[in-house]
Design a protein around this motif. Structure first.
Motif, short mmCIF file in Angstrom:
data_model
loop_
_atom_site.label_atom_id
_atom_site.label_comp_id
_atom_site.label_asym_id
_atom_site.label_seq_id
_atom_site.Cartn_x
_atom_site.Cartn_y
_atom_site.Cartn_z
N ASN A 96 0.81 -1.22 0.00
CA ASN A 96 0.00 0.00 0.00
C ASN A 96 0.85 1.27 0.00
OD1 ASN A 96 -2.71 -0.85 -0.15
ND2 ASN A 96 -2.56 -1.63 1.93
N ASP A 101 -0.04 3.73 -3.14
CA ASP A 101 -0.13 5.15 -2.81
C ASP A 101 0.58 6.04 -3.83
OD1 ASP A 101 -0.97 7.31 -1.13
OD2 ASP A 101 1.09 7.40 -0.37
N ARG A 105 -1.36 8.71 -6.22
CA ARG A 105 -0.97 10.10 -6.05
C ARG A 105 -0.50 10.72 -7.38
NH1 ARG A 105 3.87 10.24 -3.37
NH2 ARG A 105 2.99 8.78 -1.89
#
Length: 124
Positions: A96, A101, A105
């Protein structure tokens, strides 16, 4: 003949075994190993196998605390569940934070879609 003086039969009467708890802990650890490749791909559900292994630790620990014999299987379930919990929690955390992430992002189109859905649901 009086029944008051008959002794209780020797054996497993009144004794508690931890075998069921050990089997349940092993099943939870096995389910964590089996389902982790599938659930790891879904960002928030990737921690579910670690939670299943943690439940295996709790079940095995409860079985060991409340029993007076048959603790070998519960001890095996405890060890396997602790190892499974450590592996699954660390893999899910690394997946993760290092893979999912940064990908979310850095994906601008995804942020535009999220903002559009947010404006539809909550208004401008």
């Amino acid at each position: 003949m009086s029944y008051e003086n008959i002794p209780e039969p020797a054996g497993e009467l009144g004794r508690r075994s931890a075998r069921f708890h050990g089997v349940l802990a092993l099943c939870l650890a096995a389910a964590a190993f089996v389902f982790s490749p599938f659930l790891l791909l879904i960002p928030l559900l990737g921690f579910l196998p670690a939670l299943m292994a943690a439940a295996g630790v709790a079940v095995a620990w409860a079985g060991l605390r409340r029993s007076d014999h048959g603790t070998g299987l519960a001890l095996t379930g405890l060890i396997v569940s602790v190892v499974a919990f450590g592996l699954k929690a660390s893999v899910a955390t690394l997946w993760n934070f290092l893979i999912v992430d940064p990908a979310v992002r850095d994906y601008e189109e995804l942020h535009e879609v999220i903002d559009y859905i947010r404006s539809l649901v909550f208004g401008s």
